[in-house]
Structures are given as structure tokens and as C-alpha cells.
Design a protein around this motif. Structure first.
Motif, PDB file in Angstrom:
ATOM      1  N   ILE B  24       0.829  -1.197   0.000  1.00 50.40           N
ATOM      2  CA  ILE B  24       0.000   0.000   0.000  1.00 50.40           C
ATOM      3  C   ILE B  24       0.865   1.249   0.000  1.00 50.40           C
ATOM      4  O   ILE B  24       0.603   2.212  -0.715  1.00 50.40           O
ATOM      5  CB  ILE B  24      -0.936  -0.019   1.233  1.00 50.40           C
ATOM      6  N   CYS B  25       1.954   1.226   0.802  1.00 45.06           N
ATOM      7  CA  CYS B  25       2.839   2.388   0.880  1.00 45.06           C
ATOM      8  C   CYS B  25       3.488   2.674  -0.459  1.00 45.06           C
ATOM      9  O   CYS B  25       3.539   3.814  -0.900  1.00 45.06           O
ATOM     10  CB  CYS B  25       3.941   2.147   1.901  1.00 45.06           C
ATOM     11  N   SER B  26       3.995   1.621  -1.085  1.00 39.63           N
ATOM     12  CA  SER B  26       4.687   1.873  -2.345  1.00 39.63           C
ATOM     13  C   SER B  26       3.703   2.384  -3.393  1.00 39.63           C
ATOM     14  O   SER B  26       4.034   3.256  -4.193  1.00 39.63           O
ATOM     15  CB  SER B  26       5.418   0.621  -2.836  1.00 39.63           C
ATOM     16  N   ARG B  27       2.471   1.877  -3.323  1.00 37.48           N
ATOM     17  CA  ARG B  27       1.476   2.390  -4.271  1.00 37.48           C
ATOM     18  C   ARG B  27       1.107   3.826  -3.951  1.00 37.48           C
ATOM     19  O   ARG B  27       0.880   4.642  -4.835  1.00 37.48           O
ATOM     20  CB  ARG B  27       0.231   1.503  -4.245  1.00 37.48           C
ATOM     21  N   ALA B  28       1.055   4.149  -2.632  1.00 35.17           N
ATOM     22  CA  ALA B  28       0.692   5.511  -2.230  1.00 35.17           C
ATOM     23  C   ALA B  28       1.727   6.514  -2.721  1.00 35.17           C
ATOM     24  O   ALA B  28       1.402   7.668  -2.992  1.00 35.17           O
ATOM     25  CB  ALA B  28       0.566   5.588  -0.708  1.00 35.17           C
ATOM     26  N   LEU B  29       2.977   6.053  -2.829  1.00 35.77           N
ATOM     27  CA  LEU B  29       4.040   6.972  -3.245  1.00 35.77           C
ATOM     28  C   LEU B  29       4.294   6.935  -4.745  1.00 35.77           C
ATOM     29  O   LEU B  29       5.106   7.687  -5.261  1.00 35.77           O
ATOM     30  CB  LEU B  29       5.334   6.648  -2.488  1.00 35.77           C
ATOM     31  N   THR B  30       3.619   6.032  -5.434  1.00 35.39           N
ATOM     32  CA  THR B  30       3.781   5.960  -6.882  1.00 35.39           C
ATOM     33  C   THR B  30       2.581   6.649  -7.551  1.00 35.39           C
ATOM     34  O   THR B  30       1.448   6.449  -7.134  1.00 35.39           O
ATOM     35  CB  THR B  30       3.794   4.482  -7.356  1.00 35.39           C
ATOM     36  N   ALA B  31       2.882   7.414  -8.569  1.00 35.25           N
ATOM     37  CA  ALA B  31       1.802   8.128  -9.247  1.00 35.25           C
ATOM     38  C   ALA B  31       0.922   7.150 -10.018  1.00 35.25           C
ATOM     39  O   ALA B  31       1.382   6.108 -10.483  1.00 35.25           O
ATOM     40  CB  ALA B  31       2.386   9.169 -10.191  1.00 35.25           C
ATOM     41  N   LYS B  32      -0.333   7.494 -10.124  1.00 34.21           N
ATOM     42  CA  LYS B  32      -1.314   6.756 -10.919  1.00 34.21           C
ATOM     43  C   LYS B  32      -1.394   5.274 -10.570  1.00 34.21           C
ATOM     44  O   LYS B  32      -1.394   4.415 -11.458  1.00 34.21           O
ATOM     45  CB  LYS B  32      -1.001   6.886 -12.416  1.00 34.21           C
ATOM     46  N   SER B  33      -1.427   4.958  -9.274  1.00 35.35           N
ATOM     47  CA  SER B  33      -1.544   3.557  -8.880  1.00 35.35           C
ATOM     48  C   SER B  33      -2.983   3.078  -9.012  1.00 35.35           C
ATOM     49  O   SER B  33      -3.900   3.870  -9.144  1.00 35.35           O
ATOM     50  CB  SER B  33      -1.110   3.380  -7.429  1.00 35.35           C
ATOM     51  N   GLU B  34      -3.114   1.761  -8.980  1.00 37.87           N
ATOM     52  CA  GLU B  34      -4.452   1.158  -8.986  1.00 37.87           C
ATOM     53  C   GLU B  34      -4.954   1.102  -7.552  1.00 37.87           C
ATOM     54  O   GLU B  34      -4.237   0.653  -6.655  1.00 37.87           O
ATOM     55  CB  GLU B  34      -4.356  -0.278  -9.523  1.00 37.87           C
ATOM     56  N   TRP B  35      -6.205   1.532  -7.315  1.00 38.23           N
ATOM     57  CA  TRP B  35      -6.706   1.547  -5.948  1.00 38.23           C
ATOM     58  C   TRP B  35      -8.076   0.906  -5.832  1.00 38.23           C
ATOM     59  O   TRP B  35      -8.914   1.061  -6.707  1.00 38.23           O
ATOM     60  CB  TRP B  35      -6.825   2.979  -5.441  1.00 38.23           C
ATOM     61  N   ASP B  36      -8.234   0.248  -4.703  1.00 38.16           N
ATOM     62  CA  ASP B  36      -9.570  -0.134  -4.273  1.00 38.16           C
ATOM     63  C   ASP B  36     -10.124   1.110  -3.574  1.00 38.16           C
ATOM     64  O   ASP B  36      -9.369   1.843  -2.939  1.00 38.16           O
ATOM     65  CB  ASP B  36      -9.443  -1.314  -3.307  1.00 38.16           C
ATOM     66  N   LYS B  37     -11.429   1.333  -3.705  1.00 40.11           N
ATOM     67  CA  LYS B  37     -12.001   2.587  -3.203  1.00 40.11           C
ATOM     68  C   LYS B  37     -11.722   2.798  -1.704  1.00 40.11           C
ATOM     69  O   LYS B  37     -11.207   3.835  -1.299  1.00 40.11           O
ATOM     70  CB  LYS B  37     -13.508   2.571  -3.458  1.00 40.11           C
ATOM     71  N   ASP B  38     -12.043   1.800  -0.899  1.00 41.56           N
ATOM     72  CA  ASP B  38     -11.873   1.934   0.547  1.00 41.56           C
ATOM     73  C   ASP B  38     -10.410   2.076   0.930  1.00 41.56           C
ATOM     74  O   ASP B  38     -10.065   2.822   1.842  1.00 41.56           O
ATOM     75  CB  ASP B  38     -12.461   0.713   1.268  1.00 41.56           C
ATOM     76  N   GLU B  39      -9.573   1.350   0.192  1.00 39.88           N
ATOM     77  CA  GLU B  39      -8.150   1.377   0.466  1.00 39.88           C
ATOM     78  C   GLU B  39      -7.600   2.785   0.279  1.00 39.88           C
ATOM     79  O   GLU B  39      -6.867   3.306   1.121  1.00 39.88           O
ATOM     80  CB  GLU B  39      -7.487   0.440  -0.534  1.00 39.88           C
ATOM     81  N   PHE B  40      -7.990   3.410  -0.810  1.00 44.92           N
ATOM     82  CA  PHE B  40      -7.487   4.750  -1.103  1.00 44.92           C
ATOM     83  C   PHE B  40      -7.989   5.755  -0.069  1.00 44.92           C
ATOM     84  O   PHE B  40      -7.239   6.620   0.393  1.00 44.92           O
ATOM     85  CB  PHE B  40      -7.910   5.175  -2.521  1.00 44.92           C
TER      86      PHE B  40
END
Lengths: 183, 137
Positions: B24-40
Motif C-alpha cells: 500500500i505504501c509503495s502504491r501511495a508513493l507511486t503516481a497513478k496507482s491502482e486503488w480499491d475505493k476503501d483502500e485509497f
């Protein structure tokens, strides 16, 4: 001046855990609550998805289905709040007693200096039981409420006791125009 | 700040989500990641709490005073969340029920946390100066 403020933060952490603990004993661990909660969450998600798909559909049977689901969800939500009510009374009593105790300990004591002057309807709270009219003086109750606002909700979320977003969104919609919109 | 955020997100998402925190952290710091709604929304919520506390500490140390501090916090907090979600992660705001839903996610809680840290640091660090100024006026 650190001691008073840190003590208040500590008090509010303790009361938040106490409140959640009490609610856990009385509500969260009961089978009835868990069953209702999963039910409500499942239904909320289902309803949300259905609404997304058929949002603009004029099909009568779809509308009827959505309406029926909403009614079911509403009933479940009501049952859920009834189950929670029991612990709300218990924690309410416990907290009133605790708060009046802390209030008497901190009575008339300025616990902190506010870096801003609060707006008039908050001054009653931030300046409660304090002498003088310097409104940057902060009373125990104001700081305690602020601490509780942030700490309790975060603890609830950390422990997973907070209602899910889908459920609170659908639940909030009950009082809005949503239930009647298809009639 | 990234490390601080991650420790809190671990607890937050660990209990509810199955996705590991490092992911989750690496996705949070990467632009344009894929997200589940609640997760984001969880990522926004917890980063916001940490952000609010950090701003509170900074405001207290400076010390910033008055209405300006409140307005600056609200502006920065909402602005950063908006820019992060729309410009950095490029999420579709409609999927979340409009940008407003993103901007208000966890705002009140972080605002309360911000006020507490601001008041505590302001009082703790500048008590003597405040009192001296009060007696002279």
C-alpha cells in the motif's frame, strides 16, 4: 505547562479505551451485533452497487427491488442502533461521572493558552469555569473534548469498530431524500 | 514523513485489509496507482491524521497565532489532499462521489488532532513569553 496538557491527552486516551472496552464487552462481542453488522455491510454494498448500475434506469421492477432492499437495510440499521443503545447508556453514565470528577480536579485552572481567540459560541466551552475575560485561556473541558474527538475516532478505526463507509453512507441516506425517491 | 505515515497505515489497514502495508505504501508513493475505493480513502484518512499532527507541531513551534493558523491549516490540508488525489494519483473523482468526498475524508478528526498539538506545543514552548506579554498589556 506541559504536565497539565499531557495529562489531559493521557486521560482522554484512557477514557477512549475504557469507552471502547465497555462497548466491546456490552456490544461488539455479542453474536447479535456481529450478525447484524455483517448483514448491514453486505446489504449496503449490494445496494450501492445496484444503484450504480441501475442509477438512471426507469425499469419498474428494478426500482421495486431497490426500494425493498432499502427497507430491509433500514430495519437492520434500526436494530443495530437499538443494540448499541444499551452500551450508550452505560458509557454515558460512566463518562458523566468521570467527567464531573475531572472537572472538579481541574476546576478554575487554566490548563493551556490558546494560540487563537475562539469564536463566541465556543468561548462558553473554552472558558468554562475560568475567571477573568481573557479568552485565550483554555479550560480543561475544551482540550479534553478536542483530544477525545481525534483520539476516540482514530482508536475506533484502528480497532476496526468504526462502521464501514458504505454502511454509514447508506445509513446517512435514510434521513435524506433517498428512501422516497422512487415513490 | 513517509516513514511516519507508514507505521500508522500498517495498523489501519492491517486490521481491515488483506493487502500488505508495504504494498500500500509503495502504491501511495507511486503516481497513478491502482486503488480499491476503501483502500485509497484509508490512505487519505491516515496520512491526513499524521499530516495534521505534524502541521500542529510546526504551527506551535513557529508560533503561528490567530485565525490565520486555522485558515492556513484548512487550506493546506484540503489543497494537498485534492492535488494528491487528482493530480498525482489521477483517481476518477466521480467514482468517489465527487472531489468533496475526498477532501472531507477524515478532515474533522485531523482538525481536532491539529488543534490539540498546536495548543500543546504553543503553550509548552512559549508559556513564559505569552505570560510576559499578557502582564505588560
Amino acid at each position: 505547562m506541559w504536565s497539565d496538557t499531557i495529562l489531559i491527552v493521557f486521560i482522554s486516551i484512557c477514557t477512549a479505551f475504557l469507552g471502547e472496552g465497555l462497548t466491546w464487552v456490552l456490544v461488539y462481542r455479542t453474536e447479535k451485533y456481529q450478525k447484524l453488522k455483517t448483514e448491514v455491510e453486505k446489504q449496503s454494498k449490494k445496494l450501492e452497487r445496484r444503484k450504480e448500475i441501475h442509477g438512471d434506469s426507469l425499469d419498474k421492477s428494478v426500482k421495486k427491488k431497490i426500494e425493498r432492499d432499502e427497507e430491509k437495510l433500514k430495519n437492520n440499521n434500526r436494530d443495530l442502533s437499538l443494540v448499541k443503545m444499551k452500551s450508550m447508556f452505560a458509557t454515558g453514565f460512566a463518562f458523566t461521572a468521570l467527567l464531573s470528577m475531572f472537572n472538579s480536579i481541574f476546576d478554575g485552572r487554566v490548563v493551556a493558552q490558546l494560540p487563537f481567540t475562539p469564536i463566541s459560541w465556543i468561548q462558553g466551552l473554552s472558558h468554562r469555569n475560568l475567571a477573568g475575560d481573557d479568552f485565550t485561556d483554555c479550560s480543561f473541558i475544551f482540550l479534553y473534548i478536542l483530544c477525545t474527538m481525534s483520539i476516540r475516532q482514530n482508536i475506533q478505526k484502528l480497532l476496526g469498530f468504526a462502521p464501514s463507509r458504505a454502511a454509514s453512507k447508506q445509513g446517512g441516506g435514510l434521513f435524506g431524500p433517498t428512501p422516497g425517491q422512487f415513490k | 514523513m513517509a516513514t511516519k505515515t507508514s507505521t500508522i497505515e500498517r495498523n489501519a489497514n492491517g486490521s481491515v485489509k488483506s493487502a500488505p502495508l508495504s504494498d500500500i505504501c509503495s502504491r501511495a508513493l507511486t503516481a497513478k496507482s491502482e486503488w480499491d475505493k476503501d483502500e485509497f480513502l484509508d490512505v487519505i484518512y491516515w496520512s491526513r491524521q499524521v499530516f495534521g499532527i505534524i502541521l500542529g507541531i510546526i504551527w506551535g513551534i513557529i508560533p503561528l497565532k490567530g485565525f490565520l493558523g486555522l485558515v492556513l491549516f484548512a487550506g493546506i490540508s484540503c489543497g494537498v489532499v485534492y492535488l494528491y488525489a487528482i493530480n498525482f494519483q489521477m483517481v476518477d473523482e466521480e467514482a468517489y462521489g465527487g472531489a468533496w468526498e475526498l477532501v472531507k475524508e477524515g478532515f474533522m478528526t485531523s482538525f481536532a488532532g491539529f488543534l490539540v498539538t498546536w495548543i500543546i506545543f504553543y503553550t509548552g514552548l512559549h508559556y513564559d513569553t505569552i505570560m510576559a506579554a499578557k502582564t505588560t498589556t
